[in-house]
Design an enzyme around this catalytic site. Sequence first.
Site, mmCIF file in Angstrom:
data_model
loop_
_atom_site.group_PDB
_atom_site.id
_atom_site.type_symbol
_atom_site.label_atom_id
_atom_site.label_comp_id
_atom_site.label_asym_id
_atom_site.label_seq_id
_atom_site.Cartn_x
_atom_site.Cartn_y
_atom_site.Cartn_z
ATOM 1 N N ARG A 1 -2.063 -1.689 3.931
ATOM 2 C CA ARG A 1 -3.332 -0.970 3.874
ATOM 3 C C ARG A 1 -4.510 -1.954 3.926
ATOM 4 N NH1 ARG A 1 -6.758 -2.551 0.394
ATOM 5 N NH2 ARG A 1 -7.634 -0.469 0.215
ATOM 6 N N GLU B 1 3.351 11.229 -10.515
ATOM 7 C CA GLU B 1 4.149 11.011 -9.298
ATOM 8 C C GLU B 1 5.278 12.022 -9.146
ATOM 9 O OE1 GLU B 1 3.346 8.624 -11.500
ATOM 10 O OE2 GLU B 1 1.842 7.536 -10.356
#
Lengths: 297, 339
Positions: free
Chosen positions: B192, B84
């Site tokens: 999502r 990340e």
Amino acid sequence: MTLTPETTVAPSPDFTARVADVERSAYRARHFALNMGEVQGQGYVGQALGSADIFASVYRDQLRFRPEDPHWADRDRFLLSTGHYAIGHYAALAEAGIVPVTELDTYGSDDSRLPMSGMASYTPGMEISGGSLGHGLTVAVGMALGMRLQGSSARIFNFLSDGELDEGSTWEAAMGAHHHQLGNLTALVDMNALQADGATETVLGIEPAEEKWASFGWYTQRVDGNSAQALLAALDNIADRTGTTGEPSVILCDTKVGRGVPLLEQREKAHFMRIEEHEWQICRDQLTAGYDGKASV
Amino acid sequence: MSTTSEAPDTTTATKPKLRTSAMIASFADPGQKTAPAPFGHALVKAAETDPRIVGLTADLGKYTDMHIFAKAFPDRFFQMGMAEQLLLGAAAGMAETGLVPFASTYAVFAARRAYDFLCLDIAEPNLNVNVVGGLPGLTTGYGPSHQATEDIAIFRGMPNLTIIDPCDSVDIEQAVPQLAASPGPSYLRLLRGNVPTVLDEYDYTFELGKAKQLRPGTDVLFISSGLMTMRALQAAEQLASHHIDVAVVHSPTIKPFDTATVLGELAPDRLVITLENHTEVGGLFEAVAGVAVRHGSGRRIIPIALPDRFLDAGALPTLHERYGLSTSRIVQKVLSELA
């Protein structure tokens, strides 16, 4: 892949001239760094002196840029990950004609464009705001991807320090650069064996560094980072490969903190080196004597 | 007396089916209208006309709907691996070259693991990088490792960063092109998979930086964001049958906060309740309270939010009921406050 730059072949007159040019630029930059340090009475002078040959080799010999237009879209990028090396970077930017030499006296002062830790929003030619260590190579990966996607042949150079090899993010970026085959990316690691709490090997051992980088899929060279000749030979090896390989490149540059000023070279190594008021002129005299002595040989 | 067996009962037919935790769980109600992967499709649509747009993810393309973009624009999609810090640092570098990156991961990883990279490489230089964080607040049954209950609290202190907490597929579809066109960085709390479609029933369009009144009401004011706006609307309907008239104001932009609209709504004397899918610390409640106090319209404001603690694992309906986010708990809360 690890190799030492070829030194058995006699250098061409052209190469000799390039080396001399870089050495002179590094010499001038070291004077700039001492002058900036004296104005502040402090600063990362030891690092600036130690890394001057790396900055000079890249800015003088490799980097494609327009001094009058630092934001030229197709320029090569030089990213300073170690924000505290800004003093050395400003000296190089002055040598490159991007920052006026007269402005160097403002280093670290209120409202100066040259803050103690390098920030992109302050200084023309400063691509990123470094200082939180371990960031530079991740941003460099993105720039290399971005330039390639947009069809540019620009190269990305990221200057980082051996201390930053402690940061996991550096290795995330190392993996990413190999995975995405960023042949347009070169990392320059200042292996000065020193970080904030002491000698690098006592803080968190990073050797064998060549094997680490090579195993991450980087074209790896380790050179005397205070030798313009060795640095240019290594950079030439990389330039010869650019466009023919997707391997990113790294040069591990072994340097000496305070290089060029024996008084500081011999002083106890410290991340933040103390220099007394009366010593600055001694430093300058030693630097000049060393350069003149070498030049006269 | 019959003989009893020592063997355990292995038949399941007579056992009640247990509710189980799941990482990816829908909060859509049974039979509710939904849209598939609205973020992925909106990004593809925006990228068709804006060649600057690129997509990145950190090994969560399939779970953040980024795979839709990756399939449509394979040359403009970059898999950064489970890394990340690299994801956000590289997104910054790409933006420095003139591209407009959308970088997706889970909200916990964007906020907790890579904060320094978002702060210094993206927000400080004010780059147009849009960070998309999946599983915001309590939208996963996995425990605190995946529940980003404090992401807004973490991000609200970051200068330059726009924070969006969308309600539904309408918000997401309309927000994506606006975020791409807006110059600075953003953090989008991603919904999502099959995402409820709610706001098409109202006279509503998403506008970056704006809160909107979805329904008027004289007794109670709900100020909500994210999926809690859906719950607020449902609760308002149910409260109408109790003859309680509830206004609902939806504020999908948490920062910069729409002070003017919220102040205007706080003026009439109504019971004020904030609703957010986030800890009561540092989120919508405190944004509304801050606006009220700063402008001298001090009054009681009641938060409906997650408690200031690490939450349980479990099935989402169980957990939403337990922590007060369910529609029935909202209705109960209002009735008890007005009692």
